[in-house]
Structure formats: C-alpha cells, structure tokens
Design a protein around this motif. Structure first.
Motif, PDB file in Angstrom:
ATOM      1  N   VAL A  84      16.609  55.329 -33.811  1.00 49.45           N
ATOM      2  CA  VAL A  84      17.747  55.196 -32.596  1.00 49.45           C
ATOM      3  C   VAL A  84      17.595  55.578 -31.839  1.00 49.45           C
ATOM      4  CG1 VAL A  84      20.446  56.416 -31.662  1.00 49.45           C
ATOM      5  CG2 VAL A  84      19.885  56.132 -34.622  1.00 49.45           C
ATOM      6  N   VAL A  85      17.937  54.808 -30.310  1.00 48.51           N
ATOM      7  CA  VAL A  85      17.480  55.089 -29.026  1.00 48.51           C
ATOM      8  C   VAL A  85      18.035  55.236 -28.248  1.00 48.51           C
ATOM      9  CG1 VAL A  85      15.978  53.885 -27.582  1.00 48.51           C
ATOM     10  CG2 VAL A  85      15.220  53.240 -29.764  1.00 48.51           C
ATOM     11  N   ALA A  86      17.370  56.345 -27.693  1.00 50.01           N
ATOM     12  CA  ALA A  86      18.860  56.755 -26.262  1.00 50.01           C
ATOM     13  C   ALA A  86      18.064  56.560 -25.224  1.00 50.01           C
ATOM     14  CB  ALA A  86      19.037  58.121 -26.397  1.00 50.01           C
ATOM     15  N   VAL A  87      18.633  55.746 -24.090  1.00 51.71           N
ATOM     16  CA  VAL A  87      18.339  55.617 -23.147  1.00 51.71           C
ATOM     17  C   VAL A  87      18.793  56.455 -22.461  1.00 51.71           C
ATOM     18  CG1 VAL A  87      18.606  53.434 -20.911  1.00 51.71           C
ATOM     19  CG2 VAL A  87      18.558  52.341 -23.519  1.00 51.71           C
ATOM     20  N   SER A  88      17.749  57.265 -21.697  1.00 55.65           N
ATOM     21  CA  SER A  88      17.719  58.514 -20.834  1.00 55.65           C
ATOM     22  C   SER A  88      17.789  58.287 -18.467  1.00 55.65           C
ATOM     23  CB  SER A  88      17.263  59.579 -21.382  1.00 55.65           C
ATOM     24  OG  SER A  88      17.718  60.512 -20.236  1.00 55.65           O
ATOM     25  N   SER A  89      16.769  58.575 -18.496  1.00 56.87           N
ATOM     26  CA  SER A  89      16.651  58.435 -17.273  1.00 56.87           C
ATOM     27  C   SER A  89      15.998  59.521 -16.731  1.00 56.87           C
ATOM     28  CB  SER A  89      17.685  58.141 -16.167  1.00 56.87           C
ATOM     29  OG  SER A  89      17.221  57.938 -14.885  1.00 56.87           O
ATOM     30  N   ALA A  90      14.961  59.739 -15.377  1.00 55.05           N
ATOM     31  CA  ALA A  90      13.859  60.608 -15.184  1.00 55.05           C
ATOM     32  C   ALA A  90      15.176  60.900 -14.053  1.00 55.05           C
ATOM     33  CB  ALA A  90      13.319  60.004 -14.194  1.00 55.05           C
ATOM     34  N   GLY A  91      16.309  60.860 -14.459  1.00 54.95           N
ATOM     35  CA  GLY A  91      17.710  61.625 -13.330  1.00 54.95           C
ATOM     36  C   GLY A  91      17.943  62.683 -14.379  1.00 54.95           C
ATOM     37  N   HIS A  92      17.304  62.873 -15.646  1.00 58.29           N
ATOM     38  CA  HIS A  92      17.766  63.707 -16.077  1.00 58.29           C
ATOM     39  C   HIS A  92      17.517  65.245 -15.741  1.00 58.29           C
ATOM     40  CE1 HIS A  92      13.449  63.855 -18.160  1.00 58.29           C
ATOM     41  NE2 HIS A  92      13.409  65.431 -17.717  1.00 58.29           N
TER      42      HIS A  92
END
Length: 317
Positions: free
Chosen positions: A150-158
């Motif tokens: 399972v892959v959760a696409v996050s961001s450097a925006g975290h």
C-alpha cells in the motif's frame, strides 16, 4: 528515535522515470488499485503499471472523465473519497468480485483549496487526502494478497504542519497551506500505522514525496500565486529545473509499489526513488521527512482518531 529512514543506494534518482524503474519488471497477473489514476501523476502511474503487465482498477469521482482519459487501459469505477457512503459502495462492489489486490496506490488528492466542508463538516483536504483513503484501505483489507503493498502519496508539503490535535478540522480559522500540510503529514503517518498493523499479514506500506510536478493538482491556485511562489513565469512556464515531468513524478510511487529493493521493509517515507533521510526541523529544508511524520506514537494516535471518525478499523480487536 531509531529509524530505518536511511538511503539504501537504489541506483535511481530524481530524473528516473516510471518506465525506467519498471524496466524488466513483469507484473502479469497482478492487480493494482490506483485512486485518481486518470490524471496527472495518477495517469502516468496507471500507464506504467499496465505497460508492465498489471491489471489496474481506477476508482474515480468522475468515472466518465476517467474512462475517456484512460482510453480503455484500465477498469474504472465510481469513488468519491470525501463521501464515506461512496467508499462503502465501491469496496462492496470490489469485494463482491472476489479478486485479490497486490498494490494499492493512494494517489488521489486535493491541494490548497478554498475552505470546503464534506461529510459531517470535515475539512476537505484532511477528509479526502487521508480519511477517505483510511476507510478505503481498511475496507479492502480482506482482498489484499500476501506481499501486497500500500503506497500513500504524500508530499514535501508535510513540512508545513504536523497534525493539529487541538483543531484537526480547522474550526477556528482556516489556512489552506497549513491544512494541506496536515493532510500530507497524515498520509505519512497512515503508512507508518498501517505497516505496523499489517506486516504480520505480509502487507507492507510506504509513503512518499513524488517531487514537484505541475499537474491538475494545482487547479485551486491562481496564476498570480504560482508566479509569486516562483513556480512559473508570467507566461505560465516552469522556472528553473526544480520541477519533474509527470513521468519522473510517477517513478517513486511505482518504485514503492514494486521494487524488490524494498522487500522486507515498510513504514518508510521515500523520495526520488530512494528512502529519505530524516530532516532536521532546525535547518533549512533540503528534502527528507520530518520526525513528527514518522513518529509511531503520532501514527497510533492518528489511527485511533481516524477509526473513530470513519467508523472503520480492520484491525480492531
């Protein structure tokens, strides 16, 4: 805090494309579910996975638009992540087919939108980017095969915000970028929490920053704001070499979903087809993951809150 967040020497980098990452990888017989897999990075991810032999299911809020964009390369079904009834309906339809899932990529998301409320008054970015995916994956758990990812696409925006435990839903004043940051932190913590719960079942979870890419994700940002941010010039052209192409942007998520280099691992945050290092909160940001986003205690707290809000927890005793 000890952590497996250390580079492993993948041989890829920020310029690698999804096709390059999947070169020589045979996904025949594998089934992948890619939310939002018909636009921007999602479309490139779907193309790359199908070109490697996978069968892809794309749940989409606008299935007619998705079907047109995909041109028959993937199955399309209806799913609105901001509506838990829609999540229930989609997962019931899928589970009724008896098919097993090898890959789930939580790719769909919204960014920096005007204040919007969905469901029982939830802030839309937290609800769509995180809570909807929490419910989706938990509902689909019975269909996940051994060695599924399972892959959760996050961001450097975290980096823009940890979880705001005193006001998760922004009831006391809304900031679109802080709300986006919180939602992206939630994506990382979800992968940490899921991996801790599912690894004994042979299921591993990852999160990632795909890189900066100009896609429809920026639909809520006026041109003047993107110019002020230094992303584009007055003519709408990207400035400098900081942005990836969609093909490069999709690379880290297909690497997370398929790479044998990640066998036996999970719960880590990736960037540029590599495990990211932990970033210091006291220094200028040059990449990596914030400590609060991979904190297992924060992950457990978010899991409990998400289960309470959605009423869904596949691991409840």
């Amino acid at each position: 805090m000890t952590t497996p967040q250390h580079k492993l020497g993948s041989g890829f980098d920020r310029s690698s494309t999804a096709a390059e990452v999947l070169a020589g990888v045979d996904l025949s017989g594998k089934l992948a579910v890619v939310t939002g897999g018909y636009s921007g990075l999602g479309l490139e991810t779907t193309r790359a996975l199908t070109n490697a032999g996978a069968h892809v299911v794309v749940p989409a809020r606008r299935p007619e638009t998705a079907a047109e964009a995909l041109g028959g390369i993937a199955d399309v079904d209806r799913l609105d992540l901001g509506d838990l009834n829609s999540v229930d309906d989609f997962t019931e339809r899928f589970l009724a087919t008896g098919r097993g899932i090898d890959i789930i990529i939580n790719n769909a998301g919204i960014m920096a939108c005007p204040e919007t409320r969905v469901g029982p008054g939830w802030e839309a970015q937290f609800a769509t980017n995180h809570l909807g995916h929490h419910a989706l994956v938990n509902r689909l758990l019975p269909a996940l095969n051994d060695n599924a990812r399972v892959v959760a696409v996050s961001s450097a925006g975290h980096r823009r915000s940890p979880i705001r435990w005193d006001d998760v839903q922004f009831t006391n004043g809304y900031d679109k970028w802080e709300a986006y940051g919180q939602a992206k932190t939630a994506n990382v913590l979800f992968a940490v929490g899921l991996d801790a719960r599912a690894r004994d079942r042979g299921i591993r979870a990852f999160s990632l920053h795909p890189g900066g890419i100009l896609t429809p994700l920026q639909r809520h940002l006026p041109t003047e704001e993107m110019v002020a941010l230094g992303w584009i010039d007055e003519d709408g052209k990207p400035i400098g070499d900081g942005f990836k192409t969609p093909e490069q942007g999709a690379a880290t998520q297909v690497w997370a979903a398929t790479s044998p280099q990640l066998d036996g691992m999970g719960g880590v945050y990736l960037e540029d087809c590599e495990i990211a290092e932990v970033a210091s909160l006291d220094e200028p940001f040059t990449g990596g993951v914030s400590p609060y986003a991979i904190d297992p205690d924060q992950a457990d707290r978010l899991w409990a809150l998400s289960a309470e809000l959605t009423g869904v927890d596949a691991f409840a005793e």
